[in-house]
Design a protein around this motif. Structure first.
Motif, mmCIF file in Angstrom:
data_model
loop_
_atom_site.group_PDB
_atom_site.id
_atom_site.type_symbol
_atom_site.label_atom_id
_atom_site.label_comp_id
_atom_site.label_asym_id
_atom_site.label_seq_id
_atom_site.Cartn_x
_atom_site.Cartn_y
_atom_site.Cartn_z
ATOM 1 N N ARG A 1 40.830 36.216 41.731
ATOM 2 C CA ARG A 1 41.960 35.707 40.788
ATOM 3 C C ARG A 1 41.238 34.657 39.718
ATOM 4 O O ARG A 1 39.617 34.261 40.347
ATOM 5 C CB ARG A 1 43.235 34.616 41.460
ATOM 6 C CG ARG A 1 43.863 35.383 42.001
ATOM 7 C CD ARG A 1 44.402 34.164 43.375
ATOM 8 N NE ARG A 1 45.603 34.786 43.988
ATOM 9 C CZ ARG A 1 46.651 34.946 43.572
ATOM 10 N NH1 ARG A 1 47.360 34.356 43.065
ATOM 11 N NH2 ARG A 1 47.625 35.798 45.079
ATOM 12 N N GLY B 1 37.788 42.909 39.191
ATOM 13 C CA GLY B 1 38.602 43.354 40.459
ATOM 14 C C GLY B 1 39.390 44.597 40.560
ATOM 15 O O GLY B 1 39.955 45.045 39.829
ATOM 16 N N THR B 2 40.247 44.871 41.648
ATOM 17 C CA THR B 2 41.443 45.865 41.511
ATOM 18 C C THR B 2 42.274 45.672 41.757
ATOM 19 O O THR B 2 42.669 44.646 42.514
ATOM 20 C CB THR B 2 40.633 47.146 42.017
ATOM 21 O OG1 THR B 2 40.774 47.042 43.573
ATOM 22 C CG2 THR B 2 39.392 47.435 41.390
ATOM 23 N N GLU B 3 44.055 45.950 41.993
ATOM 24 C CA GLU B 3 45.192 45.974 42.503
ATOM 25 C C GLU B 3 44.702 45.928 44.231
ATOM 26 O O GLU B 3 44.800 44.781 45.036
ATOM 27 C CB GLU B 3 45.718 47.229 42.306
ATOM 28 C CG GLU B 3 46.376 47.069 41.149
ATOM 29 C CD GLU B 3 46.875 48.542 40.730
ATOM 30 O OE1 GLU B 3 47.864 48.275 41.764
ATOM 31 O OE2 GLU B 3 48.124 47.936 39.799
ATOM 32 N N SER C 1 38.451 38.255 48.086
ATOM 33 C CA SER C 1 37.451 39.512 47.292
ATOM 34 C C SER C 1 36.323 38.867 46.829
ATOM 35 O O SER C 1 36.392 38.423 45.972
ATOM 36 C CB SER C 1 38.836 39.495 46.086
ATOM 37 O OG SER C 1 39.472 40.702 46.231
ATOM 38 N N LYS D 1 35.723 44.470 33.627
ATOM 39 C CA LYS D 1 37.006 43.931 34.371
ATOM 40 C C LYS D 1 36.884 43.574 36.062
ATOM 41 O O LYS D 1 36.264 44.015 36.081
ATOM 42 C CB LYS D 1 38.291 45.103 34.369
ATOM 43 C CG LYS D 1 39.594 44.490 34.767
ATOM 44 C CD LYS D 1 40.370 45.939 34.417
ATOM 45 C CE LYS D 1 41.735 45.254 35.285
ATOM 46 N NZ LYS D 1 42.628 43.745 34.194
ATOM 47 N N ASN E 1 41.856 44.998 46.435
ATOM 48 C CA ASN E 1 40.905 43.411 46.183
ATOM 49 C C ASN E 1 41.024 42.862 44.871
ATOM 50 O O ASN E 1 40.447 42.676 44.250
ATOM 51 C CB ASN E 1 40.213 43.967 46.714
ATOM 52 C CG ASN E 1 39.562 44.560 48.399
ATOM 53 O OD1 ASN E 1 39.965 45.619 48.195
ATOM 54 N ND2 ASN E 1 39.644 43.782 48.929
ATOM 55 N N PRO E 2 42.371 42.330 44.712
ATOM 56 C CA PRO E 2 42.553 41.200 43.478
ATOM 57 C C PRO E 2 41.976 40.275 43.402
ATOM 58 O O PRO E 2 41.422 39.994 44.486
ATOM 59 C CB PRO E 2 44.165 41.042 43.641
ATOM 60 C CG PRO E 2 44.256 40.720 44.701
ATOM 61 C CD PRO E 2 43.442 42.213 45.814
ATOM 62 N N ASP F 1 44.952 37.665 36.186
ATOM 63 C CA ASP F 1 44.765 38.145 37.861
ATOM 64 C C ASP F 1 43.822 39.631 37.039
ATOM 65 O O ASP F 1 44.737 40.205 36.199
ATOM 66 C CB ASP F 1 45.926 38.974 38.952
ATOM 67 C CG ASP F 1 46.905 37.909 39.392
ATOM 68 O OD1 ASP F 1 46.520 36.510 39.697
ATOM 69 O OD2 ASP F 1 47.786 37.997 38.582
ATOM 70 N N ASN F 2 42.475 40.216 38.486
ATOM 71 C CA ASN F 2 42.082 40.720 37.879
ATOM 72 C C ASN F 2 41.259 40.576 35.675
ATOM 73 O O ASN F 2 41.650 41.434 35.454
ATOM 74 C CB ASN F 2 42.456 42.409 38.323
ATOM 75 C CG ASN F 2 42.933 42.921 39.355
ATOM 76 O OD1 ASN F 2 41.751 42.013 40.466
ATOM 77 N ND2 ASN F 2 43.716 43.521 39.687
#
Length: 406
Positions: A257, A250-252, A154, A248, A254-255, A236-237
């Motif tokens: 950190r 990032g996504t599930e 990501s 927010k 393509n997370p 995370d995200n």
């Protein structure tokens, strides 16, 4: 104040007794917090109140959601009403705009990594390559693993998502005509126009302009003055708060950190700290989480403290470059799990060349260990409440234990 009271009246319609009293109390606290954040941007009390109530959403919708809770079983209803701020936080998060992260890899890097001749590899690259061949059961397994890793990265953010998320959160980004990657940033209803340079926007993926994920915070820190609140919430995200706005990252699928986002601002600070003490140039590299150069954690630092506490670990791991090249220092930004900071095994560490063999208390002790060619680690606790001022406090070696990873 009359606007706040009207909002509370409509938002708690249908609730009675102690439940209504508790909800009003927590709602009022949420409103006052948002008013304070808007006032920091220079809004008047009246303007800040209007903005805060707008952020919380339609009071009639809030009332419907709170009354819907009463259809749940008694235990669940009591738990939700006791924590109405959490309920509202989840509700608000659903409306927080998302910036998607994608991989900047085309898979070509993996093919080159697997196929490049041995003479084109450095000593540590050859060592790492042979190690991976054994772990992944040959060339085919190594290529499959590398491509899966590359596709899950990501490392890029979609610029269109970023601009849209800023706009949805009440921040206007206006491109500066004739200047690539340069924007004017302004807050809805707030004074001041700031220049935001989204550098490292160097790839176009499927027609989409992108920006390096870990460069975003650095760009914002460079552009925004200290009185504009800037912080990350979550690991995370994470949710990025810029003034009163939230987005927010990032996504599930393509997370992102938060530890990787913190790394660039922290490394700039630490390079300056080490450079001011060393007679040689102190060069730091970043060991991002899930890096190809590092194997799964085989050691850990026991520091105690609550889970999710943030630490920066600096180690004096040598990188195998031509003879005479300076020793590099490696930065890991990690959050604690069960009071432990995991330490991944770097490719150039083994029984003959151990890394992280002891913990030191100060930057000067780390530099002294490097001069004696002794492997050492220095641990900083990170106060990340204000990204404009990431306070790094070295932990005494007596408070840190190096142990095998459980």
């Amino acid at each position: 104040m009359r606007a706040t009271e009207r909002y509370l009246k409509h938002a708690t319609r249908g609730l009675w007794g102690k439940a209504r009293q508790n909800v009003r109390l927590e709602l009022r606290g949420a409103i006052e917090d948002k008013i304070h954040r808007h006032r920091l941007l220079g809004l008047t009390e009246e303007e800040a109140t209007r903005a805060a109530l707008r952020d919380l959403g339609d009071p009639h919708t809030v009332a419907r959601e709170l009354n819907r809770v009463h259809t749940l079983p008694h235990a669940a209803r009591a738990a939700l009403l006791a924590g109405v701020a959490t309920l509202l936080g989840v509700q608000a998060l659903a409306g927080v705009p998302v910036v998607r992260a994608i991989s900047g890899s085309s898979g070509e890097e993996c093919r080159k990594f697997v196929a490049s001749p041995p003479e084109q590899r450095s000593a540590w690259e050859r060592e790492r390559y042979e190690q991976l061949l054994r772990e992944k059961n040959g060339v085919a397994g190594l290529l499959h693993w590398c491509r899966a890793y590359a596709e899950s990265r990501s490392d890029l953010l979609l610029l269109s998502d970023l601009v849209a998320a800023f706009e949805a959160a009440g921040i206007r980004l206006t491109p500066v005509i004739g200047a690539d990657n340069l924007y004017q940033l302004s807050f809805s209803g707030g004074p001041g126009i700031y220049t935001l340079y989204l550098r490292d926007q160097n790839k176009v993926i499927d027609g989409e302009k992108t920006i390096q994920t870990n460069a975003l915070l650095q760009n914002l820190l460079t552009s925004l003055p200290q009185h504009i609140p800037l912080r990350l919430v979550g690991l995370d995200n994470p949710t990025l708060q810029v003034g009163p706005a939230q987005l927010k990252i990032g996504t599930e699928s393509n997370p992102v950190r938060a530890t990787d986002l913190y790394a660039l601002p922290i490394i700039n600070d630490l390079e300056a700290k080490l450079g001011s003490l060393s007679k040689h140039r102190a060069t730091l590299g970043i060991a991002f989480e899930d890096s190809l150069v590092y194997s799964p954690a085989d050691k850990a630092l026991r520091v105690g403290g609550p889970d999710g506490s943030l630490y920066a670990v600096v180690t004096n791991e040598p990188v195998f470059t031509p003879l005479g090249a300076p020793v590099n220092y490696v930065l890991r930004v990690r959050a604690t799990r069960d009071g432990l900071i995991p330490l991944e095994q770097s490719a150039f560490c083994n029984a003959q060349r151990p890394c992280n063999s002891r913990v030191v208390s100060t930057a000067q002790e780390l530099l002294n260990a490097t001069e004696r060619r002794e492997a050492a680690a220095l641990v900083y606790s990170v106060d990340s409440a204000d990204l404009h001022d990431l306070n790094l406090t070295p932990l005494p070696a007596s408070r840190v234990r190096l142990i095998p990873y459980p």
